[in-house]
Scaffold this motif. Structure first.
Motif, PDB file in Angstrom:
ATOM      1  N   PHE A 118      -9.163  -3.460  16.373  1.00  0.00           N
ATOM      2  CA  PHE A 118      -8.086  -3.114  15.433  1.00  0.00           C
ATOM      3  C   PHE A 118      -7.842  -4.256  14.447  1.00  0.00           C
ATOM      4  O   PHE A 118      -7.680  -5.408  14.839  1.00  0.00           O
ATOM      5  N   LYS A 119      -7.814  -3.925  13.159  1.00  0.00           N
ATOM      6  CA  LYS A 119      -7.625  -4.952  12.139  1.00  0.00           C
ATOM      7  C   LYS A 119      -6.300  -4.776  11.400  1.00  0.00           C
ATOM      8  O   LYS A 119      -5.796  -5.701  10.781  1.00  0.00           O
ATOM      9  N   GLY A 120      -5.768  -3.579  11.423  1.00  0.00           N
ATOM     10  CA  GLY A 120      -4.492  -3.336  10.754  1.00  0.00           C
ATOM     11  C   GLY A 120      -4.435  -1.936  10.171  1.00  0.00           C
ATOM     12  O   GLY A 120      -5.397  -1.181  10.234  1.00  0.00           O
ATOM     13  N   PHE A 121      -3.246  -1.625   9.593  1.00  0.00           N
ATOM     14  CA  PHE A 121      -3.079  -0.325   8.929  1.00  0.00           C
ATOM     15  C   PHE A 121      -3.166  -0.519   7.427  1.00  0.00           C
ATOM     16  O   PHE A 121      -2.830  -1.592   6.912  1.00  0.00           O
ATOM     17  N   VAL A 122      -3.607   0.487   6.740  1.00  0.00           N
ATOM     18  CA  VAL A 122      -3.595   0.443   5.274  1.00  0.00           C
ATOM     19  C   VAL A 122      -2.209   0.910   4.845  1.00  0.00           C
ATOM     20  O   VAL A 122      -1.896   2.103   4.923  1.00  0.00           O
ATOM     21  N   ASP A 123      -1.370  -0.047   4.440  1.00  0.00           N
ATOM     22  CA  ASP A 123       0.025   0.271   4.162  1.00  0.00           C
ATOM     23  C   ASP A 123       0.351   0.368   2.679  1.00  0.00           C
ATOM     24  O   ASP A 123       1.512   0.506   2.307  1.00  0.00           O
ATOM     25  N   ALA A 124      -0.656   0.266   1.834  1.00  0.00           N
ATOM     26  CA  ALA A 124      -0.447   0.360   0.381  1.00  0.00           C
ATOM     27  C   ALA A 124       0.644  -0.605  -0.074  1.00  0.00           C
ATOM     28  O   ALA A 124       1.664  -0.197  -0.652  1.00  0.00           O
ATOM     29  N   GLU A 125       0.396  -1.853   0.148  1.00  0.00           N
ATOM     30  CA  GLU A 125       1.370  -2.898  -0.193  1.00  0.00           C
ATOM     31  C   GLU A 125       1.659  -2.894  -1.702  1.00  0.00           C
ATOM     32  O   GLU A 125       0.738  -2.878  -2.512  1.00  0.00           O
ATOM     33  N   GLY A 126       2.921  -2.867  -2.039  1.00  0.00           N
ATOM     34  CA  GLY A 126       3.332  -2.914  -3.448  1.00  0.00           C
ATOM     35  C   GLY A 126       3.347  -1.560  -4.130  1.00  0.00           C
ATOM     36  O   GLY A 126       3.461  -1.486  -5.363  1.00  0.00           O
ATOM     37  N   VAL A 127       3.232  -0.506  -3.354  1.00  0.00           N
ATOM     38  CA  VAL A 127       3.200   0.829  -3.969  1.00  0.00           C
ATOM     39  C   VAL A 127       4.565   1.133  -4.606  1.00  0.00           C
ATOM     40  O   VAL A 127       5.611   0.856  -4.013  1.00  0.00           O
ATOM     41  N   PRO A 128       4.568   1.646  -5.857  1.00  0.00           N
ATOM     42  CA  PRO A 128       5.859   1.927  -6.499  1.00  0.00           C
ATOM     43  C   PRO A 128       6.554   3.123  -5.867  1.00  0.00           C
ATOM     44  O   PRO A 128       5.919   3.926  -5.176  1.00  0.00           O
TER      45      PRO A 128
END
Lengths: 440, 314
Positions: free
Chosen positions: B134-144
């Motif tokens: 496991f490396k992490g979730f794709v959380d769309a950092e900075g999404v408006p």
């Protein structure tokens, strides 16, 4: 001499055109008296008909030959043209170009479904007076109107108060005008009582039919029979911004997040399942299928399941229509020989998709109610009476190492076009898929 | 006399040139029709088991790369399986099972071998190392705003940028390889329901509408989508997956119709391959497909609980 020749020529030309026009008017070359009266000398029973107060103009003027050929015709009742087109001879343009909606029977030329072509006791030579005529076909609406505890006055007075019986260039459902414009022509939206009833929300441009049944209802305010609790309790702010806010009709949260506030238990159940029905989590969310305010359908559904599910699953529903038609035709053609095996699955034809599928979420593929197909089908079908073929988790499908024998090994629940809903034209073709030794 | 000879020689030369040009045009046309009409899928083999003989159960996801790696989303078993498909030979089938991932329904591999999986239950995109950690979730950092997004599908481009089909906010989100927000493109106004997206080698984004049976596209720098095709209903039933090859040819999975539709990069219909059935070479409610440069064509044949491998024959 030259001048008199010219005059003579002119007279010949004029008389030619006059005779041409006369011939066109009197194409059967009937004698001057060979009109209505002459016809009535044989068609005696028509005399009674002509006592009606409203008589079709050509009948009144005795021009029977406007519609009928006195000698021979290719159409019944000696009609001079196709019965579905003959009215257009005079009444062309009854359906304007590019209408937003048009009455099916008018488009098909079935004018006699509403009008008597000769005479009647009703205005516009209509067969019946007022709403009685409309409810002859639109039975459901007729019943709603008749039974409604709270009635809508204009409907009582006549359907044509709101609907144009032929077509509408302005709105759907043959409405004489855009729905809101039609409503506000009677209901003054700036009156205190109106504002109070609508909790001071600016609904003047909203869709009135999202709450009200224009044909009448058993609920006060002619609301649809099933009302969303916050609407019934006049608690609009549960979903909308306050009526005093700059954007009062704006909803507080988007998609399913709004509904989750109250329906948290259902939502949690839904989201704990492996598979969700994707439209539930899109921008529109629950409102893909449910009305937010009121609905004639239970669970505030937007329509019956057949049309609701068919909105997106058109491929499935179109097949159902074709299969039902095929089944009807085949059964009719077979006469005494009863056709064995169904072409269609009853729950789908009845619009009961929920018989097999869960509309919100499920742990099973295809959002099925149960993971095991044999058990799912077994809720309606006693398969042990139907077949002795081995089935279940211990019986492998010889076509595929990872499949086990179940009902869907041989049948397709949405139908295939073959009897017994099998995926092959004959039972032999089906069985020899596995039992290859019997293949010829 | 000489000039007459010269003149006729010139005429012959012109004639030869014209014939040559016509030949070239003819060849070009035949090549075009070759590519248009003879794309076929030849069955190679099926994948039924993991390396320990455990059955696949309703696999919905499949990802592949040029290094012969094949990752299978064994959806009902809540796990991924890693295979190696080289020289038409399939090896291993090692299990990747981590608590952060359940119900994998869409898969992708980036250029570094990282595995991306869309969790159908939690509706999140998870990132794993090439080894499956496991490396992490794709959380769309900075999404408006709105910050909520629900991925129905996702794709990686050749630069490892991540494109998410966000059905909750009706947009496509473009993230950089680290998952930081880059841009968004709203869905077009008139659409039914988007079930998947794809990004071709030129950076064009394609959306497949399963309700209207249409493909929409947005070129690399476009700010909105426009229809690439009219309704494809006469060719397919319910499309749920779309992908492209390096030439821009579009491949669509017709889930309810159990077939593969092939379109040219201009959206023109090139053909339909495969059909419904249970025997090998047939499909039963397929889900995702993946193809690589070698022409290996992997299909998650969900209803048949297997992955089928084909090769593209042109």
């Amino acid at each position: 001499m030259k001048l008199s020749l010219k005059i003579l020529l002119l007279l010949v030309v004029i008389s030619f055109f006059v005779s041409l026009a006369y011939a066109q008017q009197n194409k059967f070359k009937l004698k001057p008296d060979a009109k209505g009266k002459l016809c009535l000398s044989c068609h005696d029973n028509f005399k009674e008909k002509l006592k009606n107060p409203f008589i079709h103009t050509p009948v009144k003027s005795g021009e029977c030959s406007e519609c009928h050929n006195p000698h021979t015709a290719s159409h019944g009742k000696l009609l001079d043209a196709d019965p579905n087109k003959i009215c257009n001879k005079c009444h062309e343009g009854i359906v304007p170009k590019n209408p937003k909606s048009s009455h099916k029977i008018v488009v098909e030329g079935n004018c006699v479904k509403c009008h008597d072509p000769h005479a009647s006791n009703n205005k516009f030579v209509l067969l019946k007076a007022g709403n009685e005529l409309c409810s002859g076909c639109h039975k459901n609406i007729g019943e709603t109107v008749a039974k409604a505890k709270f009635k809508h006055n204009p409907v009582e007075k006549g359907c044509i108060n709101c609907h144009d019986p032929h077509s509408s260039t302005k709105a759907k459902y043959l409405l004489k005008n855009d729905l809101v414009a039609l409503c506000v022509s009677c209901h003054k939206t700036d009156r205190p009582n109106f504002l109070k009833q609508h909790m001071n929300y600016p609904v003047a441009k909203a869709d009135c039919s999202s709450c009200h049944n224009a044909h009448g209802s058993d609920k006060a305010g002619i609301l649809f029979d099933n009302v969303h609790q916050p609407v019934a309790n006049k608690m609009c702010t549960q979903c909308h911004e306050a009526s005093t806010s700059p954007d009062p009709l704006k909803i507080k949260r988007a998609g399913f997040e709004l509904c989750r506030g109250c329906h948290s238990s259902m939502m949690n159940d839904t989201f704990n399942k492996n598979r969700v029905h994707w439209p539930l989590v899109d921008k529109v969310g629950c409102l893909n299928c449910h009305e937010p305010h009121a609905s004639p359908q239970k669970k505030l559904l937007m329509g019956d399941m057949k049309s609701l599910c068919g909105k997106c699953h058109t491929d499935t529903m179109e097949v159902q229509v074709r299969l039902a038609e095929k089944e009807k035709q085949e059964n009719a053609a077979s006469k005494e020989n009863v056709m064995k095996g169904a072409l269609t699955h009853n729950p789908i034809q009845e619009g009961n998709c929920e018989a097999c599928h869960v509309p919100h979420a499920s742990d099973s593929p295809f959002l099925l109610k149960q993971s095991k197909i044999v058990e799912l089908c077994g809720t309606c079908h006693d398969w042990l009476k139907h077949t002795s073929h081995p089935m279940g988790e211990k019986v492998a499908d010889s076509r595929n190492k990872n499949l086990r024998m179940d009902c869907l090994s041989c049948h397709r629940s949405h139908g295939t076009g073959n009897r017994h809903m099998i995926p092959f034209p004959t039972i032999t073709d089906l069985c020899t898929q596995c039992h290859k030794q019997f293949k010829r | 006399m000489k000039s007459l000879r010269k003149h006729s020689a010139q005429r012959i030369a012109h004639g030869v040139i014209i014939i040559f040009i016509l030949l070239v045009i003819g060849l070009f046309h035949s090549a075009k029709s070759f590519s248009a009409e003879t794309v076929k899928l030849k069955y190679i083999q099926s994948v039924y088991f993991d390396d320990k003989g455990g059955n696949l159960k309703q696999p919905e996801g499949v990802a592949c790369n040029e290094k012969s790696l094949l990752i299978v989303g064994d959806t009902e078993n809540d796990r991924l399986l890693r295979y190696n498909f080289q020289e038409k030979s399939l090896k291993a089938g090692g299990e990747i099972k981590i608590p952060q991932l359940s119900n994998p329904i869409r898969l992708q591999i980036n250029s570094k071998g990282d595995i991306f999986a869309l969790d159908g239950k939690k509706r999140r995109i998870i990132r794993l190392t090439p080894e499956g950690a496991f490396k992490g979730f794709v959380d769309a950092e900075g999404v408006p705003s709105p910050s909520t997004f629900v991925p129905r599908g996702f794709k990686l481009d050749t630069y490892d940028n991540i494109y998410i089909l966000d059905i909750f906010s009706a947009r496509v989100l473009a993230l950089n390889p680290e998952g930081k927000y880059q841009k968004q493109i709203p869905f077009p106004k008139e659409y039914g329901f988007f079930s998947d997206l794809s990004v071709d080698t030129k950076g064009n984004i394609l959306l497949i509408d399963c309700v209207k049976a249409m493909v929409f596209s947005a070129s690399k720098d476009a700010k909105d989508f426009s229809p690439l095709t009219k309704s494809l209903r006469e060719y397919l039933n319910f499309p749920t997956n779309i992908t492209t090859d390096s030439r821009g040819t579009i491949y669509i999975v017709d889930e309810n119709g159990s077939g593969i539709i092939i379109l040219g990069q201009d959206g023109s219909f090139l053909g339909r391959q495969l059909s419904m059935g249970w025997n090998e070479g047939f499909l039963y409610y397929p889900s995702q497909l993946c193809l690589n440069e070698k022409g290996d064509f992997f299909i998650a044949d969900r209803g048949n609980s297997r992955v089928q491998i084909f090769t593209l024959v042109k």
